[in-house]
Design a protein around this motif. Structure first.
Motif, PDB file in Angstrom:
ATOM      1  N   SER A   1       0.813  -1.217   0.000  1.00  0.00           N
ATOM      2  CA  SER A   1       0.000   0.000   0.000  1.00  0.00           C
ATOM      3  C   SER A   1       0.845   1.264   0.000  1.00  0.00           C
ATOM      4  O   SER A   1       0.479   2.259   0.606  1.00  0.00           O
ATOM      5  CB  SER A   1      -0.964   0.020   1.177  1.00  0.00           C
ATOM      6  OG  SER A   1      -1.821  -1.076   1.122  1.00  0.00           O
ATOM      7  N   ILE A   2       1.988   1.228  -0.622  1.00  0.00           N
ATOM      8  CA  ILE A   2       2.836   2.414  -0.728  1.00  0.00           C
ATOM      9  C   ILE A   2       2.527   3.073  -2.066  1.00  0.00           C
ATOM     10  O   ILE A   2       2.700   2.463  -3.116  1.00  0.00           O
ATOM     11  CB  ILE A   2       4.334   2.054  -0.642  1.00  0.00           C
ATOM     12  CG1 ILE A   2       4.644   1.369   0.688  1.00  0.00           C
ATOM     13  CG2 ILE A   2       5.178   3.317  -0.783  1.00  0.00           C
ATOM     14  CD1 ILE A   2       6.044   0.830   0.790  1.00  0.00           C
ATOM     15  N   PRO A   3       2.085   4.323  -2.034  1.00  0.00           N
ATOM     16  CA  PRO A   3       1.776   5.015  -3.285  1.00  0.00           C
ATOM     17  C   PRO A   3       3.008   5.172  -4.166  1.00  0.00           C
ATOM     18  O   PRO A   3       4.120   5.347  -3.665  1.00  0.00           O
ATOM     19  CB  PRO A   3       1.274   6.383  -2.831  1.00  0.00           C
ATOM     20  CG  PRO A   3       1.041   6.284  -1.372  1.00  0.00           C
ATOM     21  CD  PRO A   3       1.855   5.144  -0.863  1.00  0.00           C
ATOM     22  N   ARG A   4       2.812   5.123  -5.461  1.00  0.00           N
ATOM     23  CA  ARG A   4       3.903   5.204  -6.436  1.00  0.00           C
ATOM     24  C   ARG A   4       4.751   6.457  -6.273  1.00  0.00           C
ATOM     25  O   ARG A   4       5.976   6.408  -6.432  1.00  0.00           O
ATOM     26  CB  ARG A   4       3.317   5.134  -7.849  1.00  0.00           C
ATOM     27  CG  ARG A   4       4.386   5.237  -8.916  1.00  0.00           C
ATOM     28  CD  ARG A   4       3.843   4.988 -10.261  1.00  0.00           C
ATOM     29  NE  ARG A   4       3.624   3.545 -10.319  1.00  0.00           N
ATOM     30  CZ  ARG A   4       3.089   2.934 -11.352  1.00  0.00           C
ATOM     31  NH1 ARG A   4       2.716   3.596 -12.385  1.00  0.00           N
ATOM     32  NH2 ARG A   4       2.929   1.634 -11.332  1.00  0.00           N
ATOM     33  N   HIS A   5       4.141   7.591  -5.946  1.00  0.00           N
ATOM     34  CA  HIS A   5       4.917   8.837  -5.849  1.00  0.00           C
ATOM     35  C   HIS A   5       6.001   8.769  -4.768  1.00  0.00           C
ATOM     36  O   HIS A   5       6.974   9.494  -4.820  1.00  0.00           O
ATOM     37  CB  HIS A   5       3.998  10.043  -5.625  1.00  0.00           C
ATOM     38  CG  HIS A   5       3.436  10.141  -4.245  1.00  0.00           C
ATOM     39  ND1 HIS A   5       2.284   9.486  -3.857  1.00  0.00           N
ATOM     40  CD2 HIS A   5       3.876  10.805  -3.149  1.00  0.00           C
ATOM     41  CE1 HIS A   5       2.032   9.742  -2.594  1.00  0.00           C
ATOM     42  NE2 HIS A   5       2.989  10.540  -2.140  1.00  0.00           N
ATOM     43  N   LYS A   6       5.869   7.886  -3.799  1.00  0.00           N
ATOM     44  CA  LYS A   6       6.885   7.753  -2.744  1.00  0.00           C
ATOM     45  C   LYS A   6       8.196   7.171  -3.282  1.00  0.00           C
ATOM     46  O   LYS A   6       9.228   7.276  -2.635  1.00  0.00           O
ATOM     47  CB  LYS A   6       6.369   6.865  -1.615  1.00  0.00           C
ATOM     48  CG  LYS A   6       5.166   7.426  -0.918  1.00  0.00           C
ATOM     49  CD  LYS A   6       5.555   7.946   0.406  1.00  0.00           C
ATOM     50  CE  LYS A   6       4.320   8.410   1.154  1.00  0.00           C
ATOM     51  NZ  LYS A   6       4.656   9.385   2.135  1.00  0.00           N
ATOM     52  N   PHE A   7       8.153   6.546  -4.457  1.00  0.00           N
ATOM     53  CA  PHE A   7       9.337   5.927  -5.053  1.00  0.00           C
ATOM     54  C   PHE A   7      10.084   6.890  -5.973  1.00  0.00           C
ATOM     55  O   PHE A   7      11.122   6.536  -6.502  1.00  0.00           O
ATOM     56  CB  PHE A   7       8.945   4.661  -5.825  1.00  0.00           C
ATOM     57  CG  PHE A   7       8.469   3.551  -4.939  1.00  0.00           C
ATOM     58  CD1 PHE A   7       9.361   2.623  -4.420  1.00  0.00           C
ATOM     59  CD2 PHE A   7       7.136   3.434  -4.596  1.00  0.00           C
ATOM     60  CE1 PHE A   7       8.940   1.597  -3.599  1.00  0.00           C
ATOM     61  CE2 PHE A   7       6.694   2.411  -3.769  1.00  0.00           C
ATOM     62  CZ  PHE A   7       7.597   1.489  -3.261  1.00  0.00           C
ATOM     63  N   ARG A   8       9.555   8.082  -6.163  1.00  0.00           N
ATOM     64  CA  ARG A   8      10.161   9.047  -7.088  1.00  0.00           C
ATOM     65  C   ARG A   8      11.194   9.921  -6.389  1.00  0.00           C
ATOM     66  O   ARG A   8      11.072  10.247  -5.221  1.00  0.00           O
ATOM     67  CB  ARG A   8       9.072   9.924  -7.687  1.00  0.00           C
ATOM     68  CG  ARG A   8       8.154   9.162  -8.596  1.00  0.00           C
ATOM     69  CD  ARG A   8       7.214  10.097  -9.326  1.00  0.00           C
ATOM     70  NE  ARG A   8       6.291   9.308 -10.111  1.00  0.00           N
ATOM     71  CZ  ARG A   8       4.974   9.398 -10.024  1.00  0.00           C
ATOM     72  NH1 ARG A   8       4.426  10.267  -9.205  1.00  0.00           N
ATOM     73  NH2 ARG A   8       4.210   8.645 -10.763  1.00  0.00           N
ATOM     74  N   SER A   9      12.166  10.325  -7.175  1.00  0.00           N
ATOM     75  CA  SER A   9      13.190  11.231  -6.693  1.00  0.00           C
ATOM     76  C   SER A   9      12.640  12.654  -6.697  1.00  0.00           C
ATOM     77  O   SER A   9      11.725  12.972  -7.446  1.00  0.00           O
ATOM     78  CB  SER A   9      14.404  11.138  -7.624  1.00  0.00           C
ATOM     79  OG  SER A   9      15.440  11.945  -7.154  1.00  0.00           O
ATOM     80  N   SER A  10      13.202  13.502  -5.846  1.00  0.00           N
ATOM     81  CA  SER A  10      12.844  14.926  -5.844  1.00  0.00           C
ATOM     82  C   SER A  10      14.134  15.732  -5.750  1.00  0.00           C
ATOM     83  O   SER A  10      15.142  15.246  -5.220  1.00  0.00           O
ATOM     84  CB  SER A  10      11.931  15.255  -4.667  1.00  0.00           C
ATOM     85  OG  SER A  10      12.646  15.177  -3.451  1.00  0.00           O
ATOM     86  N   PRO A  11      14.117  16.973  -6.225  1.00  0.00           N
ATOM     87  CA  PRO A  11      15.321  17.813  -6.108  1.00  0.00           C
ATOM     88  C   PRO A  11      15.760  17.994  -4.649  1.00  0.00           C
ATOM     89  O   PRO A  11      16.951  18.017  -4.358  1.00  0.00           O
ATOM     90  CB  PRO A  11      14.900  19.145  -6.719  1.00  0.00           C
ATOM     91  CG  PRO A  11      13.766  18.806  -7.638  1.00  0.00           C
ATOM     92  CD  PRO A  11      13.056  17.648  -6.997  1.00  0.00           C
ATOM     93  N   GLU A  12      14.794  18.099  -3.731  1.00  0.00           N
ATOM     94  CA  GLU A  12      15.133  18.267  -2.319  1.00  0.00           C
ATOM     95  C   GLU A  12      15.875  17.043  -1.780  1.00  0.00           C
ATOM     96  O   GLU A  12      16.872  17.162  -1.077  1.00  0.00           O
ATOM     97  CB  GLU A  12      13.866  18.507  -1.478  1.00  0.00           C
ATOM     98  CG  GLU A  12      13.163  19.808  -1.801  1.00  0.00           C
ATOM     99  CD  GLU A  12      12.218  19.731  -3.001  1.00  0.00           C
ATOM    100  OE1 GLU A  12      11.989  18.612  -3.537  1.00  0.00           O
ATOM    101  OE2 GLU A  12      11.727  20.785  -3.426  1.00  0.00           O
ATOM    102  N   SER A  13      15.369  15.859  -2.119  1.00  0.00           N
ATOM    103  CA  SER A  13      16.021  14.624  -1.658  1.00  0.00           C
ATOM    104  C   SER A  13      17.409  14.479  -2.261  1.00  0.00           C
ATOM    105  O   SER A  13      18.358  14.089  -1.576  1.00  0.00           O
ATOM    106  CB  SER A  13      15.181  13.403  -2.042  1.00  0.00           C
ATOM    107  OG  SER A  13      13.957  13.408  -1.366  1.00  0.00           O
ATOM    108  N   GLU A  14      17.526  14.766  -3.541  1.00  0.00           N
ATOM    109  CA  GLU A  14      18.825  14.647  -4.203  1.00  0.00           C
ATOM    110  C   GLU A  14      19.843  15.597  -3.586  1.00  0.00           C
ATOM    111  O   GLU A  14      20.985  15.208  -3.334  1.00  0.00           O
ATOM    112  CB  GLU A  14      18.668  14.913  -5.698  1.00  0.00           C
ATOM    113  CG  GLU A  14      17.909  13.822  -6.413  1.00  0.00           C
ATOM    114  CD  GLU A  14      17.664  14.110  -7.879  1.00  0.00           C
ATOM    115  OE1 GLU A  14      18.269  15.060  -8.430  1.00  0.00           O
ATOM    116  OE2 GLU A  14      16.869  13.368  -8.491  1.00  0.00           O
ATOM    117  N   THR A  15      19.425  16.829  -3.312  1.00  0.00           N
ATOM    118  CA  THR A  15      20.340  17.802  -2.731  1.00  0.00           C
ATOM    119  C   THR A  15      20.759  17.384  -1.329  1.00  0.00           C
ATOM    120  O   THR A  15      21.946  17.417  -0.982  1.00  0.00           O
ATOM    121  CB  THR A  15      19.691  19.197  -2.700  1.00  0.00           C
ATOM    122  OG1 THR A  15      19.291  19.552  -4.027  1.00  0.00           O
ATOM    123  CG2 THR A  15      20.656  20.250  -2.164  1.00  0.00           C
TER     124      THR A  15
END
Length: 190
Positions: free
Chosen positions: A11-25
């Motif tokens: 039950s983990i939504p797909r968007h939780k698996f995506r990278s974000s600029p904040e996470s990358e930084t």
């Protein structure tokens, strides 16, 4: 809006698996902070377990303060700078070995694919270490000039000074926090 589920059993939504600029930084700064040379010897941040635990403490400063207190380290609040939780791009979840962010694979893949981070085998183990490339170091240096990264840099220095331990040791520290130990798998940690 319809919630897209990757694996119905989690039950983990797909968007939780995506990278974000904040996470990358944030991870770029963290990897750089732990892979800078000490005494002329090159280093790397040793493994995903250690990366995840350090990232958890970086993102959750009140938990960082409690872990430090539990191991007998007194840090003035000014060194942790702003113990109030900042709005996170996403909360971490409890997995088998403690806090985990489902986006780590995408974030690391992006950093590695763009030549900002490299992966090297760790000596005497089957593990992998992460370190910034010269391009990654230059980007961290340039971004670090922006005052908005002062808090993250201060926390990384505290982490490196007091919690440059193995992933297993960090996991043990985190399991002493009820918010981590008492949460169920896939539950967001507050």
């Amino acid at each position: 809006m319809t919630q897209i589920i990757v694996d119905p059993s989690t039950s983990i939504p797909r968007h939780k698996f995506r990278s974000s600029p904040e996470s990358e930084t944030r991870l770029l700064f963290l990897i750089d902070g732990f892979s800078r040379k000490r005494g002329g010897e090159s280093r790397s941040l040793e493994g995903r377990v250690k990366l995840a635990k350090l990232d958890f403490l970086l993102r959750y400063p009140s938990h960082l303060a409690r872990v430090l207190e539990n191991i007998g380290v007194r840090i003035p609040d000014s060194e942790l700078l702003n113990l109030q939780e900042a709005p996170l791009d996403s909360r971490m979840m409890r997995y088998r070995y403690g806090p985990w962010d489902p986006s780590y694979y995408a974030v690391l893949g992006s950093l590695i694919g763009r030549g900002l981070v490299r992966v090297d085998p760790l000596p005497r183990t089957s593990g992998l270490g992460y370190s910034t490339t010269s391009t990654g170091e230059s980007l961290v240096f340039e971004l670090g000039k922006d005052e908005s990264f002062a808090v993250i840099n201060a926390r990384i220095k505290v982490l490196r000074r007091h919690l440059d331990k193995s992933g297993s040791t960090l996991k043990e520290y985190l399991y002493k926090l009820p918010e981590v130990a008492d949460s169920t798998w896939h539950e967001e940690i507050r």
